[in-house]
Design an enzyme around this catalytic site. Structure first.
Site, PDB file in Angstrom:
ATOM      1  N   LYS A 135       7.029  -3.694 -11.039  1.00  0.00           N
ATOM      2  CA  LYS A 135       7.250  -3.467  -9.607  1.00  0.00           C
ATOM      3  C   LYS A 135       8.685  -2.990  -9.382  1.00  0.00           C
ATOM      4  O   LYS A 135       9.602  -3.432 -10.079  1.00  0.00           O
ATOM      5  CB  LYS A 135       7.008  -4.794  -8.877  1.00  0.00           C
ATOM      6  CG  LYS A 135       7.086  -4.737  -7.369  1.00  0.00           C
ATOM      7  CD  LYS A 135       6.789  -6.121  -6.790  1.00  0.00           C
ATOM      8  CE  LYS A 135       6.721  -6.122  -5.276  1.00  0.00           C
ATOM      9  NZ  LYS A 135       6.384  -7.460  -4.741  1.00  0.00           N
ATOM     10  N   SER A 190       2.721  -7.419  -1.216  1.00  0.00           N
ATOM     11  CA  SER A 190       3.578  -6.263  -1.336  1.00  0.00           C
ATOM     12  C   SER A 190       3.479  -5.546  -2.686  1.00  0.00           C
ATOM     13  O   SER A 190       3.899  -4.389  -2.791  1.00  0.00           O
ATOM     14  CB  SER A 190       5.036  -6.680  -1.111  1.00  0.00           C
ATOM     15  OG  SER A 190       5.466  -7.574  -2.107  1.00  0.00           O
ATOM     16  N   SER A 237       2.226 -11.948  -2.693  1.00  0.00           N
ATOM     17  CA  SER A 237       2.264 -10.531  -3.070  1.00  0.00           C
ATOM     18  C   SER A 237       1.695 -10.179  -4.427  1.00  0.00           C
ATOM     19  O   SER A 237       1.524  -9.006  -4.727  1.00  0.00           O
ATOM     20  CB  SER A 237       3.692 -10.013  -2.997  1.00  0.00           C
ATOM     21  OG  SER A 237       4.011  -9.802  -1.668  1.00  0.00           O
TER      22      SER A 237
HETATM   23  N1  GLN Z   1       3.245 -10.735   2.896  1.00  0.00           N
HETATM   24  C1  GLN Z   1       4.272 -11.705   2.678  1.00  0.00           C
HETATM   25  C2  GLN Z   1       5.564 -11.273   3.320  1.00  0.00           C
HETATM   26  O1  GLN Z   1       5.603 -10.204   3.850  1.00  0.00           O
HETATM   27  C3  GLN Z   1       4.433 -11.973   1.220  1.00  0.00           C
HETATM   28  C4  GLN Z   1       5.289 -11.010   0.519  1.00  0.00           C
HETATM   29  C5  GLN Z   1       5.575 -11.371  -0.883  1.00  0.00           C
HETATM   30  O2  GLN Z   1       4.940 -12.246  -1.477  1.00  0.00           O
HETATM   31  N2  GLN Z   1       6.584 -10.721  -1.432  1.00  0.00           N
HETATM   32  O3  GLN Z   1       6.517 -11.995   3.313  1.00  0.00           O
END
Ligand code: GLN
Length: 490
Positions: free
Chosen positions: A86, A161, A185
């Site tokens: 990532k 994400s 994410s």
């Molecule tokens: N969707 C969650 C957020 O926006 C989780 C994101 C993540 O795990 N990096 O914070």
């Protein structure tokens, strides 16, 4: 509208198979990388990769093939493993932008501990993957590189994400992907794309070299088709690290050894499994998600486990508390991007103050700015007690509640997402709706426990991928992987 007919899906989907084929002279690392590169080209429209390290990956594959020819015994445990990372994870000499403008053209000056460890074990990194900016988002639309498309229906999101990482595995462009999970994410995009996704226990894998979002929530996690592959990569990437004081050495639950991928340690055969009551709440869940929970229940009963439905009354508080705490941490973590030390600097500034303002105004997306502002607000003197310290207390209550359930049960089961992968753009104008999609995943990060997304096939009504979520006690990833394997082979 599935792309799979254009892709080479004949490639082995586990490291064990790959290493076997290499040992039988039916495959080389160069063959493998070339085939993955072909799939990357064929699936370009999914937008999973920000950068492909084509030449470099081929070169490394060639070197590894030579190393193997000289003496297979000298090859590391991850020999033959092609990985994507990532765009939040540092890899020395390579770009890392967090899918943002503020880090455009920035190159890592060191590798994250996880990357260094997998490379030492002879993995090959094929490219860096698209994601929501600084890991903030649930459908990969918050990226300067654009949204990632779902391979099973390209009009829909792949989740976020770590959307690019999930798709890189789902589309067979690599075997394992490294993602990060602050509130779901890894698990949520895994469930949206029919692959396994593990978020390890907080403190299992070093956060050194992971661009920080919410430091007390962040963990590097892994995507793969086979539970065994997640086991071996987790085992290699984990362990104490002098650069991350929250990361600990564990001698229990070491999943595998090189050569023979050993069976995960057998825990008690019959497990006590708690389903959160909301897992069967038709008002909260899409029909296909509800169905997947019912199927899961029958599957676990058939496998001989004891299943009970338990109350969990704090669900309504999870998302608000999560967003107060993570935005607070993010506002502090992202203060380092000021145009002085890293990446982008606004060209039109005449003095330091306007430079700082313009750089941050132009360099961060709307969503990232929203979170920095929210975080600064909840931490400000007048509101600290009303928001930040209250949310901390909620976090403790949630952790205690989870611990209490784990006094009586081995595993907790709940959905990953209340809804199936949505249409691209559907939630982009409604921040709260987007945040609410995280309702089931942030729990694991609030409590620091490990969680896994297990693919349960495709919904009857929508024909879209659906995963279920299993949580275990801290440090019990092996138990999660073991049950995942059982469910997938049942
Ligand atoms: N969707 C969650 C957020 O926006 C989780 C994101 C993540 O795990 N990096 O914070």
């Amino acid at each position: 509208m599935c792309l799979y007919n254009q892709l080479n899906m004949e490639l082995p989907t586990s490291l064990k198979e790959i290493q076997k084929k290499i040992a039988e002279n039916q495959l080389t690392c160069v063959d493998l990388v070339s085939a993955y590169l072909k799939n990357i080209r064929a699936s370009k429209n999914l937008n999973a990769y920000i950068e492909v390290f084509e030449e470099e990956a081929l070169l490394r594959a060639n070197q590894l093939d030579k190393k193997y020819q000289l003496d297979p015994e000298t090859c590391g445990a991850l020999f033959g493993l092609v990985v994507s990372i990532k765009d939040l994870i540092c890899y020395e000499g390579h770009g890392v932008t967090a899918a943002s403008k503020i880090l455009e053209n920035f190159k890592s000056i060191y590798s994250s501990t996880a990357v260094e460890r997998i490379l030492n074990a002879d993995a090959i990194i094929i490219g860096r993957t698209n994601c929501d900016q600084f890991g903030m988002g649930s459908d990969n639309s918050n990226s300067v590189y654009g949204v990632v498309k779902n391979p099973f229906d390209t009009s829909r999101v792949a989740g976020g994400s770590s959307g690019g990482s999930a798709v890189s595995v789902a589309a067979n462009t690599c075997l394992v992907a490294l993602g990060t999970d602050t509130g779901g994410s890894v698990r949520q995009p895994a469930s949206f794309t029919n692959v396994i996704g593990l978020k390890p226990t907080y403190g299992r894998v070093s956060r050194h070299g992971l661009l920080a979002y919410g430091s007390s929530f962040d963990q590097i996690g892994f995507f793969a088709h086979a539970a065994e592959d997640i086991a071996i990569v987790t085992a290699i990437a984990s362990g104490a690290d002098e650069f991350d004081a929250t990361c600990v050495e564990r001698t229990d639950n070491i999943f595998t050894t090189f050569g023979e991928l050993q069976k995960f340690p057998e825990h008690s055969k019959t497990k006590k499994i708690a389903f959160l009551k909301q897992s069967f709440d038709a008002a909260l869940l899409d029909a296909d998600v509800l169905k997947s929970m019912q199927t899961a229940r029958t599957t676990f009963e058939k496998l001989g486990h004891t299943v009970e439905v338990v109350e969990f009354n704090l669900l309504d508080y999870i998302v608000p508390a999560y967003y107060v705490l993570t935005t607070a941490e993010a506002s502090s973590n992202l203060s380092r991007y000021d145009g002085v030390r890293y990446g982008y600097r606004s060209p039109e500034s005449t003095n330091l103050e306007t430079m700082l303002k313009k750089t941050r105004t132009e360099g961060f997306s709307e969503e990232v700015k929203r979170r920095i502002l929210t975080g600064a607000f909840v931490l400000s003197a007048g509101y600290y007690d009303a928001y930040f310290s209250k949310a901390q207390r909620v976090r403790r209550l949630i952790s205690e509640n989870i611990d209490r359930i784990f006094n009586d049960f081995d595993l907790i089961i709940l959905p990953i997402s209340p809804v199936v992968p949505w249409k691209i753009g559907e939630k982009s104008d409604d921040t709260v709706k987007m945040y609410m999609a995280d309702i089931f995943t942030v729990l694991a990060n609030m409590a620091g426990v490990p969680g896994i997304s297990v693919p349960m096939g495709f919904g009857e009504e929508t024909n879209l991928p659906i995963g279920i979520q299993i949580l275990a006690k801290k440090w019990c990833e092996a138990e999660l992987l073991q049950i995942t394997e059982k469910v997938l082979s049942s």
